[in-house]
Each structure stands twice: as C-alpha cells, then as structure tokens.
Design a protein around this motif. Sequence first.
Motif, PDB file in Angstrom:
ATOM      1  N   LYS A 143       0.825  -1.204   0.000  1.00 42.67           N
ATOM      2  CA  LYS A 143       0.000   0.000   0.000  1.00 42.67           C
ATOM      3  C   LYS A 143       0.865   1.263   0.000  1.00 42.67           C
ATOM      4  O   LYS A 143       0.647   2.184  -0.795  1.00 42.67           O
ATOM      5  N   ILE A 144       1.863   1.290   0.879  1.00 40.15           N
ATOM      6  CA  ILE A 144       2.710   2.476   1.009  1.00 40.15           C
ATOM      7  C   ILE A 144       3.528   2.716  -0.259  1.00 40.15           C
ATOM      8  O   ILE A 144       3.577   3.832  -0.781  1.00 40.15           O
ATOM      9  N   VAL A 145       4.172   1.661  -0.753  1.00 40.06           N
ATOM     10  CA  VAL A 145       4.977   1.801  -1.966  1.00 40.06           C
ATOM     11  C   VAL A 145       4.096   2.218  -3.139  1.00 40.06           C
ATOM     12  O   VAL A 145       4.462   3.093  -3.929  1.00 40.06           O
ATOM     13  N   GLY A 146       2.920   1.603  -3.241  1.00 36.97           N
ATOM     14  CA  GLY A 146       2.004   1.945  -4.324  1.00 36.97           C
ATOM     15  C   GLY A 146       1.605   3.406  -4.315  1.00 36.97           C
ATOM     16  O   GLY A 146       1.466   4.038  -5.375  1.00 36.97           O
ATOM     17  N   GLU A 147       1.433   3.948  -3.113  1.00 35.97           N
ATOM     18  CA  GLU A 147       1.047   5.361  -2.993  1.00 35.97           C
ATOM     19  C   GLU A 147       2.238   6.288  -3.225  1.00 35.97           C
ATOM     20  O   GLU A 147       2.131   7.273  -3.953  1.00 35.97           O
ATOM     21  N   ARG A 148       3.366   5.978  -2.615  1.00 34.38           N
ATOM     22  CA  ARG A 148       4.518   6.890  -2.649  1.00 34.38           C
ATOM     23  C   ARG A 148       5.208   6.901  -4.007  1.00 34.38           C
ATOM     24  O   ARG A 148       5.756   7.926  -4.415  1.00 34.38           O
ATOM     25  N   ILE A 149       5.195   5.779  -4.702  1.00 37.18           N
ATOM     26  CA  ILE A 149       5.938   5.693  -5.957  1.00 37.18           C
ATOM     27  C   ILE A 149       5.331   6.562  -7.054  1.00 37.18           C
ATOM     28  O   ILE A 149       6.033   7.006  -7.972  1.00 37.18           O
ATOM     29  N   ALA A 189      10.229   0.679   8.404  1.00 40.99           N
ATOM     30  CA  ALA A 189      11.053   1.892   8.364  1.00 40.99           C
ATOM     31  C   ALA A 189      10.193   3.154   8.305  1.00 40.99           C
ATOM     32  O   ALA A 189       9.030   3.107   7.897  1.00 40.99           O
ATOM     33  N   PRO A 190      10.775   4.295   8.686  1.00 45.48           N
ATOM     34  CA  PRO A 190      10.054   5.565   8.555  1.00 45.48           C
ATOM     35  C   PRO A 190       9.736   5.853   7.082  1.00 45.48           C
ATOM     36  O   PRO A 190      10.455   5.389   6.183  1.00 45.48           O
ATOM     37  N   ILE A 191       8.695   6.629   6.851  1.00 46.90           N
ATOM     38  CA  ILE A 191       8.261   6.941   5.487  1.00 46.90           C
ATOM     39  C   ILE A 191       9.397   7.510   4.642  1.00 46.90           C
ATOM     40  O   ILE A 191       9.569   7.141   3.476  1.00 46.90           O
ATOM     41  N   GLU A 192      10.192   8.417   5.221  1.00 48.67           N
ATOM     42  CA  GLU A 192      11.244   9.045   4.432  1.00 48.67           C
ATOM     43  C   GLU A 192      12.311   8.046   4.008  1.00 48.67           C
ATOM     44  O   GLU A 192      12.968   8.224   2.966  1.00 48.67           O
ATOM     45  N   VAL A 193      12.517   6.994   4.792  1.00 46.06           N
ATOM     46  CA  VAL A 193      13.472   5.949   4.420  1.00 46.06           C
ATOM     47  C   VAL A 193      12.890   5.090   3.295  1.00 46.06           C
ATOM     48  O   VAL A 193      13.592   4.704   2.358  1.00 46.06           O
ATOM     49  N   ILE A 194      11.597   4.804   3.383  1.00 48.66           N
ATOM     50  CA  ILE A 194      10.917   4.079   2.307  1.00 48.66           C
ATOM     51  C   ILE A 194      11.010   4.892   1.019  1.00 48.66           C
ATOM     52  O   ILE A 194      11.285   4.361  -0.058  1.00 48.66           O
ATOM     53  N   GLN A 198       7.804   8.687  -9.567  1.00 49.25           N
ATOM     54  CA  GLN A 198       7.942   8.285 -10.962  1.00 49.25           C
ATOM     55  C   GLN A 198       7.486   9.418 -11.884  1.00 49.25           C
ATOM     56  O   GLN A 198       8.014   9.570 -12.990  1.00 49.25           O
ATOM     57  N   THR A 199       6.551  10.243 -11.407  1.00 46.31           N
ATOM     58  CA  THR A 199       6.142  11.422 -12.182  1.00 46.31           C
ATOM     59  C   THR A 199       7.270  12.451 -12.198  1.00 46.31           C
ATOM     60  O   THR A 199       7.582  13.030 -13.246  1.00 46.31           O
ATOM     61  N   GLU A 200       7.895  12.651 -11.038  1.00 48.08           N
ATOM     62  CA  GLU A 200       8.981  13.622 -10.932  1.00 48.08           C
ATOM     63  C   GLU A 200      10.188  13.208 -11.776  1.00 48.08           C
ATOM     64  O   GLU A 200      10.861  14.050 -12.383  1.00 48.08           O
ATOM     65  N   LEU A 201      10.462  11.923 -11.815  1.00 49.00           N
ATOM     66  CA  LEU A 201      11.611  11.418 -12.568  1.00 49.00           C
ATOM     67  C   LEU A 201      11.274  11.088 -14.018  1.00 49.00           C
ATOM     68  O   LEU A 201      12.167  10.782 -14.814  1.00 49.00           O
ATOM     69  N   ARG A 202      10.000  11.100 -14.334  1.00 51.81           N
ATOM     70  CA  ARG A 202       9.530  10.801 -15.691  1.00 51.81           C
ATOM     71  C   ARG A 202       9.926   9.389 -16.118  1.00 51.81           C
ATOM     72  O   ARG A 202      10.450   9.168 -17.200  1.00 51.81           O
ATOM     73  N   VAL A 203       9.678   8.472 -15.232  1.00 50.69           N
ATOM     74  CA  VAL A 203       9.940   7.063 -15.516  1.00 50.69           C
ATOM     75  C   VAL A 203       8.725   6.251 -15.092  1.00 50.69           C
ATOM     76  O   VAL A 203       7.891   6.723 -14.318  1.00 50.69           O
ATOM     77  N   LYS A 204       8.644   5.037 -15.590  1.00 54.67           N
ATOM     78  CA  LYS A 204       7.555   4.153 -15.183  1.00 54.67           C
ATOM     79  C   LYS A 204       8.041   2.714 -15.210  1.00 54.67           C
ATOM     80  O   LYS A 204       8.447   2.201 -16.259  1.00 54.67           O
ATOM     81  N   PRO A 205       8.025   2.046 -14.059  1.00 51.19           N
ATOM     82  CA  PRO A 205       8.467   0.646 -14.016  1.00 51.19           C
ATOM     83  C   PRO A 205       7.472  -0.262 -14.732  1.00 51.19           C
ATOM     84  O   PRO A 205       6.282   0.047 -14.833  1.00 51.19           O
ATOM     85  N   LYS A 206       7.991  -1.385 -15.208  1.00 55.09           N
ATOM     86  CA  LYS A 206       7.123  -2.351 -15.881  1.00 55.09           C
ATOM     87  C   LYS A 206       6.212  -3.038 -14.876  1.00 55.09           C
ATOM     88  O   LYS A 206       5.045  -3.326 -15.167  1.00 55.09           O
ATOM     89  N   SER A 207       6.750  -3.297 -13.692  1.00 56.60           N
ATOM     90  CA  SER A 207       5.955  -3.926 -12.639  1.00 56.60           C
ATOM     91  C   SER A 207       6.574  -3.614 -11.283  1.00 56.60           C
ATOM     92  O   SER A 207       7.737  -3.234 -11.194  1.00 56.60           O
ATOM     93  N   HIS A 262      15.700   5.425  -5.071  1.00 54.92           N
ATOM     94  CA  HIS A 262      16.893   4.675  -5.476  1.00 54.92           C
ATOM     95  C   HIS A 262      16.572   3.728  -6.636  1.00 54.92           C
ATOM     96  O   HIS A 262      17.265   3.726  -7.668  1.00 54.92           O
ATOM     97  N   GLU A 263      15.525   2.941  -6.476  1.00 52.77           N
ATOM     98  CA  GLU A 263      15.198   1.958  -7.512  1.00 52.77           C
ATOM     99  C   GLU A 263      14.647   2.622  -8.771  1.00 52.77           C
ATOM    100  O   GLU A 263      14.935   2.173  -9.886  1.00 52.77           O
ATOM    101  N   LEU A 264      13.880   3.687  -8.627  1.00 57.50           N
ATOM    102  CA  LEU A 264      13.385   4.405  -9.811  1.00 57.50           C
ATOM    103  C   LEU A 264      14.532   5.021 -10.606  1.00 57.50           C
ATOM    104  O   LEU A 264      14.500   5.050 -11.839  1.00 57.50           O
ATOM    105  N   CYS A 265      15.549   5.498  -9.899  1.00 61.59           N
ATOM    106  CA  CYS A 265      16.700   6.093 -10.589  1.00 61.59           C
ATOM    107  C   CYS A 265      17.464   5.045 -11.388  1.00 61.59           C
ATOM    108  O   CYS A 265      18.150   5.382 -12.361  1.00 61.59           O
TER     109      CYS A 265
END
Length: 217
Positions: free
Chosen positions: A118-124, A165-170, A128-137, A176-179
């Motif tokens: 849930k958290i990753v789905g919301e935060r990502i 972990a705290p939200i900012e660490v997540i 991904q909009t800011e970095l202009r990328v989109k993961p396949k899955s 990191h992974e989006l980059c």
Amino acid sequence: MKIEFENNEIEFNVQYGKSKKISLHIDSAGRITIKAPKETSEEIITSVVKQHGKLILEKLQAIEKSRENPNAREYQEEGKFLHLGKEYFLNELIETGELEEEELKKNLKKFYFTSCKKIVGERIQRYQTELRVKPKSIEIVESRTKWGSCSSDKKLTFNYRLAMAPIEVIDYVIIHELCHLLHMNHDRSFWRKVGSIMPDYKEKQDYLARHGQAMTL
C-alpha cells in the motif's frame, strides 16, 4: 556495478573522489563501496574487487548469518514491533486472540506485506512522475540482503520489511530503484540523480545500516 565471482554475484557502488588510492568498504548492511581516484577505469575497479573476492564473500556470509539469528521476538500482546519507524505492541498491529506463535508470526508478516504494498504503491506515484519514468511492474518480496532491486527489464521489487522503516526511508529506497530505470549502475550520474530528488539520501542509508538488523520478525 556488478561482477561474477566464483558463481556469486558481487554488487558494489563506486564513489570517485580526490583520493590517491582505491579502497573497499563493506557496511553492516552488506553494502559494498569502492572509493577510487577520478578517471579510474572500470577494468581497474573490477580487478580490485576480484582480488578481494573471497574476503568480500566471507564478510557477506557473516552478515547474512547474523541476520539469520536475530534477537528472539516476543509474539505476545506485549511484544513490540516496528511499523513506519515507530514501535507498537503486537495487538496494535494485528489481532492476537488465542493464536499460537507461528500463526501470529504468519499474520504479522502478512500485515507487513499488505502495508508495504500500500505504502509503496502510494509513494511511488509521486516520484515516478517527478523522474519521468515508469516501471514495468512492482512487487513486494521477502529478502534478507536487499531493500529493493531493479531488473534490466524495468521490474522493481521492494522488501516487505521496509514497512518497518520511517516513510522518508521508504521514499529513499523507492527513489533509489526508480533512478535505476535511468542509470543501471551506481555511477556518479546515478547518485547525482538520487541527490537531485533527495539531497539527504545518505542519512537514509545510514538509518538502514544502523537499524536494518532490528527490522526483522
């Protein structure tokens, strides 16, 4: 960067700087960092890593072994567990009732998987909009060694234990992974991109290094 050594994959970060010698560091979370003079070739760096390959693997195995023997947990209502960087009693996270320890552990892990998804789905979405990328899955997985990963075909995975972990660490692990969708290696361009989104990312790395072993079941 990554190399194959004795049927094992060794992944490491490279930091270029003003130092005159190449040095190798392994932190408590098992992250390997090579500090090298500017303009040092990849061939030289990989050669150094291979020279120390056996020692690196021994160190990583020792870290892995320590993770397999965490401090005993109290799977009772009064037992405390981390969620989003804060400690909670077990019965504040899941229903405890008359359940046995194995069932409690199973339900708690399920809670973390659901929470992390849930958290990753919301935060990502934001990053991904800011970095202009989109993961396949995007997949939530169980891993003892990695908080997240990005494959060459743009599939991202995140460790369910990130929910502790705290939200900012997540957020840091997500960034990191989006980059990696832009830079697969941990080169200077990669870290510049991470820093452009999260300037204090090193503080988040330090948090995972200090508290990672406590983020377990």
